[in-house]
Design a protein around this motif. Structure first.
Motif, short mmCIF file in Angstrom:
data_model
loop_
_atom_site.label_atom_id
_atom_site.label_comp_id
_atom_site.label_asym_id
_atom_site.label_seq_id
_atom_site.Cartn_x
_atom_site.Cartn_y
_atom_site.Cartn_z
N ALA A 1 0.82 -1.21 0.00
CA ALA A 1 0.00 0.00 0.00
C ALA A 1 0.85 1.26 0.00
N MET B 1 -2.10 5.97 12.71
CA MET B 1 -2.61 6.53 11.45
C MET B 1 -3.78 7.45 11.75
N ASP C 1 -3.77 8.62 7.02
CA ASP C 1 -4.46 7.69 6.13
C ASP C 1 -4.19 8.18 4.71
N TRP C 2 -4.49 7.34 3.75
CA TRP C 2 -4.03 7.59 2.38
C TRP C 2 -4.75 8.77 1.73
N GLU D 1 -14.76 -1.47 3.08
CA GLU D 1 -14.30 -0.09 3.23
C GLU D 1 -14.93 0.77 2.13
N GLY E 1 -5.16 -2.44 -4.29
CA GLY E 1 -4.10 -2.20 -3.32
C GLY E 1 -4.11 -0.75 -2.90
N ALA F 1 -4.64 2.99 -2.48
CA ALA F 1 -5.79 3.76 -2.91
C ALA F 1 -5.39 4.99 -3.70
#
Ligand code: BGC
Length: 749
Positions: free
Chosen positions: A82, A244, A279-280, A475, A584, A586
């Motif tokens: 990720a 995170m 977080d992404w 998610e 995978g 994001a």
């Protein structure tokens, strides 16, 4: 099934590029005074930092992926997890190879590697077994490392406040103390395998609908006593290396730029020494984030790359802040052995994983109903069994999104999405086969359950009907209702009408409603049970394993009984499309699922009354209460004694197995605080899972630390244990506490 896994393992061994850990293996062993293992991690970090240039430091505080609109190519030495951050080879600072992992190392199958699909974290929560939680985390850590990664992204300490949250399957419980203790053990297990662990998503990211634009609003006292308490305990129990921060806002401020969450609570009040990663795509600013205590932007450097350099040069953020970010990162890597013992990728052993996965699945299955001793089924006597629904001929369901562990050998159920071919992933562990193996003399037939009338016909012609039903959650998308989707309630009702010996097996991400509950004779919740889920389920059905799982979440009778009968969203939110990806990384923006565009508030006005505390305080009868689960034996409780020692309380009691077979009981201790505390009626403060032979009894002693008996005083910004009478309640669920005793706690001196 095991043969299938072995084939995947063999294939994996043939993939040299991945197995060599891409660019990492060729590097010379690092040298320099910071490689002296006898020095403390902080000193080692200082020593290496003395050698670092500004750009090298900046390189560690953001991910190495391109963000949208940026031309930079993706780094070649990334293992394709990720997240990736290049290290500093001249100083021996390793690359960060990050992979998701809550219920197993995620998304490796699509790169030709096997990782064990463990039961979901919520299933692990249903075991209430601290030793097993450690093994669960340790297996995850071991496989993370075996696959060449050095950072594992997950566990989740988010509270199950919202039973429709699409990510509840990644959570551990609705109770903060249960989450903190169970997840704390799991994270410790992961980090003991010499990988950096992570706790996410800090904080109050308790629903997916609008996760990048809503503000979760919760008063400070409730925040500290519920959602943050789960993080506080888990961090303390595990010393986890990374936190995170969440996509969402808390009380109007993005979590990744909240001085309260990051500086005041995490770093100052809790003394946290690790680093905060986003977080992404959850970062929205450079200077406010840096000043709030935020340390590392993922997966790219939109705000913490050139923009941070400019801010530092202009003096908008002090250089000491960058040094603190880098120090936290490096000292954590030294403390967790990442410099000294870098992973070297090699194939995972699926047999160990399958063994742990099966034990967790067996311990997590919760028998919710067992009328007239319908269960366990008697293999030697039953002549015919109808197996119905939920692709039980080929597999068991898993949860979607970044926690998706790829199915060994491929998804046995073709995806419904005609473009991507993706859809819910079934793990290849087939209930039909597992049941046939345990009842070799019985005629065991399968009906897909898509036509209730056809299923009812098979059920009518069989001695027993086992109906598998599912609720896929992922998610990026909440469920709109707690009802089983796709006409499955109708399926159960028609099968139950055709056969009085109907057992329902639930594969769900969280609670569901059961309008047919009075018509069926058995209900077994197996959650998303992982790669040995069917075998575990069959062992429970036929009694070779005595069920001992208990609910880590309340099952309501209907949405009307929830604090928020309607899922919070913007006033005119359009219906959400299906999630965009089960992929995978994001990418920038965290693109799993679509979110409505109009910012909105999620007002958790129920405050302290999360989960069972709401049902207790509001006098609502749940369908099945928190902590509930049946066994094939029975237990009795006696001899409760509770004694205070300072602000702690020691509780002793005795549990006896009063039935005819061995079993395990999750004995739970709840406490009602003095009325002056203004708390919900009771809170879980301790438990133990006790193995007992038939007729055996054991004395249990549990110490409850003062934090678990405390309330948060916002004016003093401190915890306090109110003096007065505490009622200690002991029993087998939150609604069954046959023992009680009053204990007095004196004012603190
Ligand atoms: C999820 C995180 C995950 C990250 C990387 C995000 O969308 O919220 O839990 O770690 O993606 O895959």
């Amino acid at each position: 099934m095991i043969i299938g896994i072995a084939a995947v393992l063999l294939n994996a061994a043939l993939l040299p590029a991945f197995a060599q850990g891409a660019g990492q293996a060729a590097r010379p062993a690092p040298t320099g005074p910071w490689m002296d293992k006898s020095l403390p991690p902080d000193r080692r970090a200082d020593l290496v930092m003395e050698q670092m240039t500004l750009d090298e430091k900046l390189g560690l505080v953001h991910g190495g992926s391109a963000y949208s609109g940026q031309a930079t190519p993706q780094p070649t030495q990334s293992l394709g997890g990720a997240g990736f951050i290049p290290g500093v080879p001249r100083l021996g600072i390793p690359d960060f190879q990050m992979t998701d992992g809550r219920s197993g190392v995620a998304n490796t199958g699509r790169r030709g590697r096997y990782a064990t699909a463990l039961p979901s974290s919520l299933a692990a929560g249903a075991t209430w077994d601290l030793k097993l939680a450690y093994e669960y985390g340790a297996l995850l850590g071991k496989e993370t490392r075996d696959l060449g990664f050095n950072v594992s992204l997950g566990g989740t300490a988010n509270l199950i406040r919202e039973p429709r949250n699409g990510r509840n399957f990644e959570c551990w419980s609705e109770d903060p103390i249960a989450i903190g203790k169970m997840l704390g053990r799991a994270l410790k297990g992961t980090q003991d395998q010499l990988v950096v662990g992570n706790i996410n998503r800090y904080a109050v990211n308790d629903q997916e609908n609008g996760r990048q634009i809503y503000s979760a609003n919760l008063d400070k006292r409730s925040l500290r006593e519920t959602d943050l308490l789960a993080f506080e305990i888990a961090i303390k129990e595990s010393d986890v290396g990374t936190v995170m921060c969440a996509y969402s806002k808390l009380n109007g401020i993005y979590a990744c730029e909240s001085p309260y969450l990051l500086n005041d609570v995490l770093k100052k009040a809790w003394g946290y020494k690790g680093w905060v990663m986003s977080d992404w795509g959850a970062v929205h600013s450079t200077v406010p984030s840096a000043l709030a205590g935020f340390d590392q932007e993922m997966p790219s450097g939109r705000y913490f790359g050139d923009a941070l350099k400019t801010a530092l040069e202009k003096g908008e953020a002090p250089m000491s802040r960058l040094n603190d970010m880098v120090h936290r990162i490096l000292r954590t890597e030294f403390a967790l052995g990442i410099f000294d013992n870098p992973p070297s990728a090699h194939p995972v052993n699926p047999f160990t994983g399958a063994e742990v996965a099966q034990r967790v699945a067996e311990q997590s299955a919760v028998v919710l109903k067992n009328a007239n001793g319908q269960l366990p089924l008697k293999a030697g006597v039953i002549k015919s069994i109808a197996i119905i629904g939920s692709h039980a001929d080929v597999g068991v369901l898993s949860g979607g999104g970044s926690d998706q562990v790829d199915a060994a050998g491929g998804n046995p159920v073709a995806g419904p999405n005609p473009v991507t071919g993706r859809g819910p992933v079934w793990q290849p562990s087939a209930p039909l086969k597992a049941i046939r193996e345990r009842a070799p003399k019985a005629k065991v037939d399968y009906d897909a359950g898509t036509d209730p009338a056809s299923a009812a016909k098979l059920a009518a012609a069989s001695e027993v009907a086992v109906v598998f039903v599912n609720q896929h959650t992922t998610e990026g998308r909440d469920v709109t209702s707690l009802a089983l989707p796709d006409n499955q309630d109708q399926l159960v009702s028609q099968v139950a009408a055709a056969n009085p010996h109907t057992i329902v097996v639930l594969e769900t991400g969280g609670p569901v409603t059961m309008p047919w509950i009075d018509k069926v004779s058995g209900v077994l919740e197996i959650w998303y049970p992982g790669i040995r889920g069917a075998e575990a389920m069959a062992n429970i059905l036929f009694g070779s394993v005595n069920p001992s799982g208990k609910l880590p979440v309340t099952f309501p009778k209907s949405e009307a009984d929830l604090p928020h009968p309607v899922l919070p969203g913007p006033p005119s939110a359009p219906p959400q499309p299906a999630p965009a990806a089960q992929t995978g990384a994001a990418g920038q923006g965290g693109g799993r699922g679509q979110t409505p565009q109009v910012p909105f508030d999620v007002n958790y006005t129920e405050g302290l009354k999360a989960g069972y505390k709401w049902f207790d305080a509001e006098n609502k009868e749940p369908l099945f209460p928190f902590g509930f689960g049946l066994s094939y034996t029975t237990f009795s409780y006696s001899q409760l004694k509770a004694a205070a020692s300072g602000q702690n309380v020691t509780v002793t009691f005795s549990v006896r197995n009063t039935g005819k077979v061995a079993g395990a009981e999750v004995a739970q201790v709840y406490v009602s605080l003095p009325a002056t505390a203004g708390e919900p009626p009771k809170r879980l403060v301790a438990w133990d899972k006790i193995q007992l032979a038939a007729g055996e009894s054991k004395a249990v002693t549990l110490t409850v630390e003062s934090l678990y008996l405390s309330i948060f005083n916002v004016d003093k910004d401190a915890w306090e244990t109110p003096p007065g009478e505490y009622k200690v309640l002991v029993g087998g669920s939150s609604r069954s506490t046959p023992l009680s005793e009053i204990v007095r706690i004196a004012a603190a001196r």
